[in-house]
Design a protein around this motif. Structure first.
Motif, mmCIF file in Angstrom:
data_model
loop_
_atom_site.group_PDB
_atom_site.id
_atom_site.type_symbol
_atom_site.label_atom_id
_atom_site.label_comp_id
_atom_site.label_asym_id
_atom_site.label_seq_id
_atom_site.Cartn_x
_atom_site.Cartn_y
_atom_site.Cartn_z
ATOM 1 N N GLU A 558 -1.377 -34.234 -44.261
ATOM 2 C CA GLU A 558 -0.751 -34.467 -45.560
ATOM 3 C C GLU A 558 -0.680 -35.959 -45.901
ATOM 4 O O GLU A 558 -0.994 -36.373 -47.008
ATOM 5 C CB GLU A 558 0.663 -33.869 -45.545
ATOM 6 N N LEU A 569 7.952 -36.270 -38.764
ATOM 7 C CA LEU A 569 8.023 -35.781 -40.157
ATOM 8 C C LEU A 569 9.241 -34.898 -40.425
ATOM 9 O O LEU A 569 9.535 -34.587 -41.572
ATOM 10 C CB LEU A 569 6.746 -35.025 -40.526
ATOM 11 N N ASP A 570 9.927 -34.496 -39.347
ATOM 12 C CA ASP A 570 11.152 -33.718 -39.549
ATOM 13 C C ASP A 570 12.331 -34.600 -39.929
ATOM 14 O O ASP A 570 13.404 -34.104 -40.277
ATOM 15 C CB ASP A 570 11.509 -32.955 -38.270
ATOM 16 N N LYS A 571 12.147 -35.907 -39.818
ATOM 17 C CA LYS A 571 13.264 -36.814 -40.069
ATOM 18 C C LYS A 571 13.574 -36.932 -41.563
ATOM 19 O O LYS A 571 12.753 -36.586 -42.403
ATOM 20 C CB LYS A 571 12.940 -38.188 -39.476
ATOM 21 N N ASP A 572 14.733 -37.455 -41.817
ATOM 22 C CA ASP A 572 15.161 -37.682 -43.194
ATOM 23 C C ASP A 572 14.556 -39.019 -43.624
ATOM 24 O O ASP A 572 15.086 -40.083 -43.317
ATOM 25 C CB ASP A 572 16.690 -37.730 -43.206
ATOM 26 N N ASN B 472 19.545 -32.210 -41.239
ATOM 27 C CA ASN B 472 18.888 -32.852 -42.373
ATOM 28 C C ASN B 472 17.764 -31.948 -42.872
ATOM 29 O O ASN B 472 17.239 -31.109 -42.141
ATOM 30 C CB ASN B 472 18.367 -34.255 -42.024
ATOM 31 N N TRP B 473 17.457 -32.128 -44.127
ATOM 32 C CA TRP B 473 16.386 -31.352 -44.734
ATOM 33 C C TRP B 473 15.048 -31.911 -44.270
ATOM 34 O O TRP B 473 14.814 -33.109 -44.318
ATOM 35 C CB TRP B 473 16.492 -31.424 -46.256
ATOM 36 N N SER B 474 14.209 -31.037 -43.793
ATOM 37 C CA SER B 474 12.868 -31.474 -43.421
ATOM 38 C C SER B 474 11.916 -31.062 -44.526
ATOM 39 O O SER B 474 11.691 -29.865 -44.745
ATOM 40 C CB SER B 474 12.456 -30.834 -42.086
ATOM 41 N N ASN B 476 8.921 -31.413 -44.387
ATOM 42 C CA ASN B 476 7.801 -30.881 -43.646
ATOM 43 C C ASN B 476 7.913 -29.374 -43.439
ATOM 44 O O ASN B 476 6.976 -28.621 -43.659
ATOM 45 C CB ASN B 476 7.782 -31.620 -42.300
ATOM 46 N N ARG B 477 9.130 -28.924 -43.029
ATOM 47 C CA ARG B 477 9.318 -27.502 -42.726
ATOM 48 C C ARG B 477 9.959 -26.743 -43.868
ATOM 49 O O ARG B 477 10.115 -25.524 -43.777
ATOM 50 C CB ARG B 477 10.212 -27.337 -41.500
ATOM 51 N N VAL B 481 16.871 -28.929 -40.408
ATOM 52 C CA VAL B 481 16.584 -29.096 -38.979
ATOM 53 C C VAL B 481 17.734 -29.867 -38.325
ATOM 54 O O VAL B 481 18.521 -30.523 -39.010
ATOM 55 C CB VAL B 481 15.255 -29.852 -38.750
ATOM 56 N N ASN B 497 15.916 -29.167 -32.738
ATOM 57 C CA ASN B 497 16.034 -27.754 -33.052
ATOM 58 C C ASN B 497 16.219 -26.887 -31.811
ATOM 59 O O ASN B 497 15.501 -25.922 -31.590
ATOM 60 C CB ASN B 497 14.818 -27.302 -33.872
ATOM 61 N N ASP B 566 11.975 -27.233 -30.091
ATOM 62 C CA ASP B 566 10.647 -27.403 -30.686
ATOM 63 C C ASP B 566 9.517 -27.556 -29.675
ATOM 64 O O ASP B 566 8.437 -27.015 -29.858
ATOM 65 C CB ASP B 566 10.633 -28.658 -31.583
#
Lengths: 762, 762
Positions: A558, A569-572, B472-474, B476-477, B481, B497, B566
């Motif tokens: 991406e 990439l899961d981070k804020d 936090n909002w990912s 990516n997913r 998470v 996770n 994860d």
């Protein structure tokens, strides 16, 4: 940060006015060193205010017992700690019977410190009134000799201003010293002999446990008009110290001087039972030269260093002062004459951090010494690691690795690990990569391949074995993965598949295989010896190939970038620019877990890989990664701005490159981190040099050729530097108009400037 | 492990023979406690051999300054440490002028220790010859009174065997004590007053910093034939101690006894300036009862405890002894009378680990106290956390959380954090979930919902706020998470996770929302008060709903299981059974990084979630997860085997369930971990009870109904236990032939046995 504290000056560091609050900071900033020993800028005379005493001898350390809250298997039981050495600078002074002590003086005027970097000396002067109302002028000058690196010299001059005065100098040496940074308040030194001979005194001591034997010595005499008094009036010898007394009635307006030579002879350089004898020899030498003669030698020695390593900047005096301060400190710390020494993070300016050698040496400092001195010096830095290979293998064994796998310590003095945080000690293993990279970097720059068959290949084999054992096959990804590491960004711990670590591990395996082939073909006798010694098998190298070929490298389709680690990439992903300024630096405002789960990067991580392996990636790729990662980078490591400065320059972002440059070059002078009193940040100083030479100058070696891509910040009129490239001296001058390249006598040399070939002739 | 050390016996712990090497271990195993105070089994008389002295007062602690190798933001500056209290048991004894000291005696015979668990007393007896050749028989009996919980009683009996002897008893109390577990060798106690009154003595002291005021007291008298001597012959008062002297010429073959009452009055229970007065009152009470009268009360009190909490096992004496030892220790540690106290990991048997309360209380201990005592006791355990809510909010604030988010400490005494490893302190946050779960568990079992509006809802709001802020909002997913946590499996740190943590966080949010609705509808006044106090908004609860609905739960399609975290599938998935036995326990053989990147699980993690939320999953799902995770589980936490025992029983794997049971029930008696000398593992003892009642017995509450699924290990003939279910007493007896359920007087009760309804009548 205090930007007005140090006076701007092209060649000197100058403080004016006496501020008790700044004594400890100035003790760091005005430190002197000669590669073999170092001395904080403590006052010679008594001082009852806050001070941090520090005298250091290169390579003399103490194994302090580890102290942690919760023990983890694998922590070192003991680790080397930088050791405060016996005091050789002390001179008690009595003024009509009252001790001279700036903390008790009044009416202090004209207080000035100057560290003359051009000539390598430090001077302090002031006028003050003692509690018994004697007004004095004091000038004290000292330096650590580069030509006689076991000795320092002090000239302490006093002129009573308002009345005739009895002045008593009491020069002494004292082994009754302690460390501020000590885990268990151990006694570090044991003194065995205190002797004197006329105006010379000697204390023989050894360190506990490590048993380094040291003779601390001094010689003193006074000069008053044409009267030279070389015999003390009396002597006072105690269990751990010895002092002389020189009394002189001094007329108002006349000057009396005490000259003191002092220093250390160490059993690393002399027979253990002949240390006092060796001290006498060096004192014979320096006293025949005299203070002024020795100082002349000093000036010449520094002139020689500057001749090669100076970077002159016109139009920006603070930038000029900053880069010279950095170059000066690097030369004070390591002169390249002894492969048993290395470049400590605080040099000889403080005792914080056990041990002396980090991966900083290979990743940041090697280039500086290689280009401003010569390949022999760089080779000594490589040899240092070869000498520690056995210990690196033992270190890896402690962590469960086998068969000659080597893990170099995170921090070391003698090859043993000096660090004890599991997430660093056990997991920041990319350091192994920098050690292999330094071998590559050295051979690339020098074209001297002899180090590889002689020593380097064994190091590369140990490192390759480590990486092969450290990865594991993931059935899930059908790739080799590397779990539980800390990358160069220490704001993430115990991450999986840190791109930088995986990439350099893969490279190490390939490079080791390539060098094995090279040695087999070109140095068959060495090859045979090394294979026999290391018992390397084809099965093993087959596995190396397999791991290198199937190493997992996290990548985001991406974003089109390599991922710093699996979970990035899961981070804020809030950019640093959008953070509340009040929350920065985050390491002072956020709890550790918050930092760890944030996207904020302490220093170049993925971009560190792009710095090391720039030829593996296009400028477009660099730009993409720089634009992805730099906005999350808080640069809270002193090693961060330099790499980014180099890359910003490469991307033609000169304003940004200049900002990064400033941040690194005056870190200590302007005390950005408010901790300069603990000592200076020596290793990051090499990064400042890198920012100019590799960044603005665009110097690199590619396909065997020296390349430049000259640029200049708009704030500067001109800058120039020299480099030693394969024993040719090249002078580069860059102005707003263009670049000029001069070469010393010899064959013509083809270089590339902005990728175009140019042939330089003398 | 030493399986022959303790004699098998259904009701007593017995050691026979004197072994100097085992003195410290026995001091732990034979510890006594009454919930308010505790005492290691130290000898009353002098002992010059190795010993670990320990007297403890419930709730009296010291804030020790944190000591770590490398400081991280967020660590507590100070933390509560279990404190060794003044000695009340001491009795120096002189035999014809020579001190009695087992370390200097010869010919020691018939040495025996017995901890009579049925009646709650400890006795030590021996025959020995003193250095001056007096052969003696000594019997010393002591207990800590349950009925008068500020006092202990000792009867010290001596019979000279070979000659008439002058015996001098010197009972004393002594505040000059230290802690073995201390960071800075601080002085913990300050003594302010030492007084006496006839045969009573008192020392008033307070702890430094925390200023807990304590009066340590004693009363003593001797009995020789029909001669009762209640006035000491002399008294010896010093700065920190006070003692009496009772001399008695004793005829050969006759017995002299010293009776001593001692203990503590504490300002938690009395006015600070009336502690000596309070001590006099309790001494009046116990001396009017006399030693035998007090002992009778003790037997009755313990009979009452056993009446309800005993588990009788026939056909397996070691299993019987093990479970009774566990039940006995749990009752010694916490009696449920004081909501300011809790269940420390070592109870009153040692001082290791700062603080007293772990998530163990909610996850493992609550069920035991709830079922074997009554709901009031369980409610006190819940109230303890309510009382600490403010501190939990402060704790979360220190880590950067806002707006009333609460993070309960990993370990605590007074609500403040007592732990300092970043990966645990800051990251093992699932503990918050257990605290919410305990509220659910309590209301499910008791049907007492009053705790929720009164206190519990505020706790649930604080916890829900924490979880909502912690995720936090990912992008990516496209899920919420939770990065950087440590799950119940402490052999993984800083993972992303963790399924258990994410799952319980989601559940906490949903449960808080559900309870908010419940309170709004059923307790509108409480609702109004709580909303006003917490300033909870609809925006916030809206966010809770969103986070709960979109929480990421890692799942492997390939394996059909939720993933522990994860990165689990990237690990080298070698089963424990295929590990070299020599490498186990891995926590003694592997470096920490190796453990972290291995797949090995210290204690139930995903399976802990299946234990808590068993109704959310089918038996098939349980089986799949058990079969996936248990083979990687090394059970190196004392809390591991019990959960697995319960689940193995549910899966009808009785042999495996029995093996897990044995591993947990005799952990200390057989000293599996070779560390019993430091104290006992109290909290895991509740797990043993759980293994039998919830595991073999299959007890649970579902849809408001009590359920059983009775099973029995083939090694047992029969076992029986009682539980208190909503103030009804149910006795369950299970044999190889079947199960029998008896209920006390009252209305018929419908229960489910193997999912079939059965109505029980008295």
């Amino acid at each position: 940060m205090n930007q007005d504290y140090i006076q701007p000056h092209p060649w000197s560091i100058i403080e004016e006015g006496f501020d008790r609050e700044r004594v400890k900071s100035s003790e760091s900033l005005f430190s002197i060193g000669n590669g073999a020993m170092g001395q904080r800028a403590n006052f010679e005379e008594s001082y009852s205010g806050p001070t941090f005493q520090g005298s250091y001898i290169g390579g003399v350390y103490y194994p302090d017992k580890t102290r942690v809250g919760w023990w983890k298997n694998g922590y070192p039981e003991y680790f080397a700690k930088v050791l405060n050495a016996p005091n050789w600078i002390g001179i008690h002074v009595e003024i009509n019977g009252t001790p001279l002590d700036l903390a008790t003086c009044s009416n202090i005027k004209n207080f000035k410190r100057e560290l003359n970097m051009k000539e390598g000396w430090y001077q302090r002067s002031f006028v003050a009134t003692t509690p018994n109302n004697i007004e004095l002028e004091v000038v004290t000058t000292r330096f650590l000799s580069l030509s006689h690196d076991e000795v320092g010299a002090i000239k302490f001059e006093i002129t009573p201003i308002n009345s005739d005065t009895l002045i008593v100098f009491k020069p002494y040496i004292d082994a009754g010293i302690t460390n501020e940074d000590s885990n268990w308040d151990d006694k570090f030194w044991n003194t065995t002999k205190v002797t004197s001979e006329k105006n010379r005194a000697f204390i023989e001591s050894h360190t506990m446990k490590t048993n380094f034997k040291v003779c601390t010595f001094m010689q003193a005499y006074t000069v008053y008009g044409d009267l030279l008094k070389s015999s003390p009036d009396s002597e006072n010898s105690e269990e751990l110290s010895i002092g002389f007394e020189f009394s002189q009635k001094v007329k108002k307006g006349e000057k009396v001087s005490l000259i003191k030579y002092g220093g250390y002879t160490v059993d690393r350089n002399h027979e253990a039972d002949k240390l006092t004898e060796a001290a006498n020899i060096v004192l014979d030498e320096v006293s025949s030269l005299g203070f002024d003669g020795l100082l002349e030698e000093q000036k010449k020695a520094w002139a020689q260093i500057w001749e090669m390593s100076d970077i002159a900047i016109e139009g920006d005096i603070k930038a000029q002062q900053g880069i010279r301060f950095n170059i000066f400190q690097l030369n004070q710390t390591y002169t390249g004459t002894d492969s048993r020494l290395n470049i400590g993070p605080k040099g000889f300016t403080g005792e914080k951090y056990g041990g002396s050698t980090y991966w900083d040496t290979e990743a940041y400092c090697l280039q500086f010494y290689m280009a401003t001195k010569n390949q022999e010096v760089a080779r000594k830095l490589l040899k240092y690691r070869y000498n520690h290979l056995e210990k690196a293998i033992e270190n890896a064994e402690k962590l469960g690795f086998k068969n000659g796998a080597a893990l170099y310590p995170m921090v070391t003095m003698n090859g043993e690990e000096c660090h004890n945080e599991w997430e660093i000690t056990f997991e920041e293993i990319h350091r192994n990569g920098a050690i292999a990279y330094a071998i590559y970097n050295y051979t690339r720059y020098t074209e001297d391949y002899s180090y590889v068959p002689e020593m380097g290949l064994e190091v590369l084999i140990g490192i390759a074995r480590f990486w092969q054992q450290r990865v594991n096959w993931s059935e899930n990804r059908k790739k080799y993965v590397m779990l539980g590491v800390t990358g160069p960004n220490e704001y993430e711990n115990n991450v999986h598949n840190n791109w930088y670590t995986n990439y350099i591990a893969k490279w190490c395996l390939e490079y080791a295989l390539e060098q094995l082939d090279y040695v087999q073909q070109n140095h068959p006798a060495d090859y045979k010896r090394i294979i026999e010694k290391t018992k390397l098998t084809n099965d093993e190298t087959g596995l190396w190939k397999k791991v290198a070929a199937h190493m997992y490298l996290p990548y985001s389709e991406e974003h089109g970038v390599y991922l710093q680690q699996d979970g990035f990439l899961d981070k804020d992903l809030v950019r640093v620019a959008d953070l509340d300024r009040k929350e920065r630096p985050i390491n002072q405002h956020w709890s550790w877990d918050r930092i760890l789960r944030s996207p904020y990067i302490k220093q170049a991580d993925t971009l560190q890989g792009f710095y090391f392996f720039e030829d593996h990636f296009t400028v477009d790729e660099l730009e993409k990664h720089f634009d992805f990662y730099e906005p999350f980078t808080v640069h809270e490591s002193s090693l961060s701005p330099c790499v980014h400065s180099v890359q910003a320059a490469k991307l033609n972002r000169m304003e940004q490159a200049y900002t990064f440059y400033l941040r690194t070059s005056r870190l200590d002078l302007d005390d950005y981190n408010k901790e300069v009193e603990e000592g200076l940040h020596i290793t990051s100083m090499a990064g400042t040099w890198m920012s100019i030479v590799e960044g603005f100058g665009g110097m690199r070696v590619k396909d065997g050729k020296l390349c430049f891509a000259p640029k200049i910040p708009e704030q500067w009129e001109k800058y120039s530097f020299k480099i030693n490239f394969r024993d040719r001296i090249l002078k580069v001058t860059i102005t707003q108009e263009g670049a000029n390249f001069d070469i010393d006598a010899g064959e013509p040399l083809e270089i590339l400037v902005n990728e175009k070939p140019i042939t330089l002739s003398a």
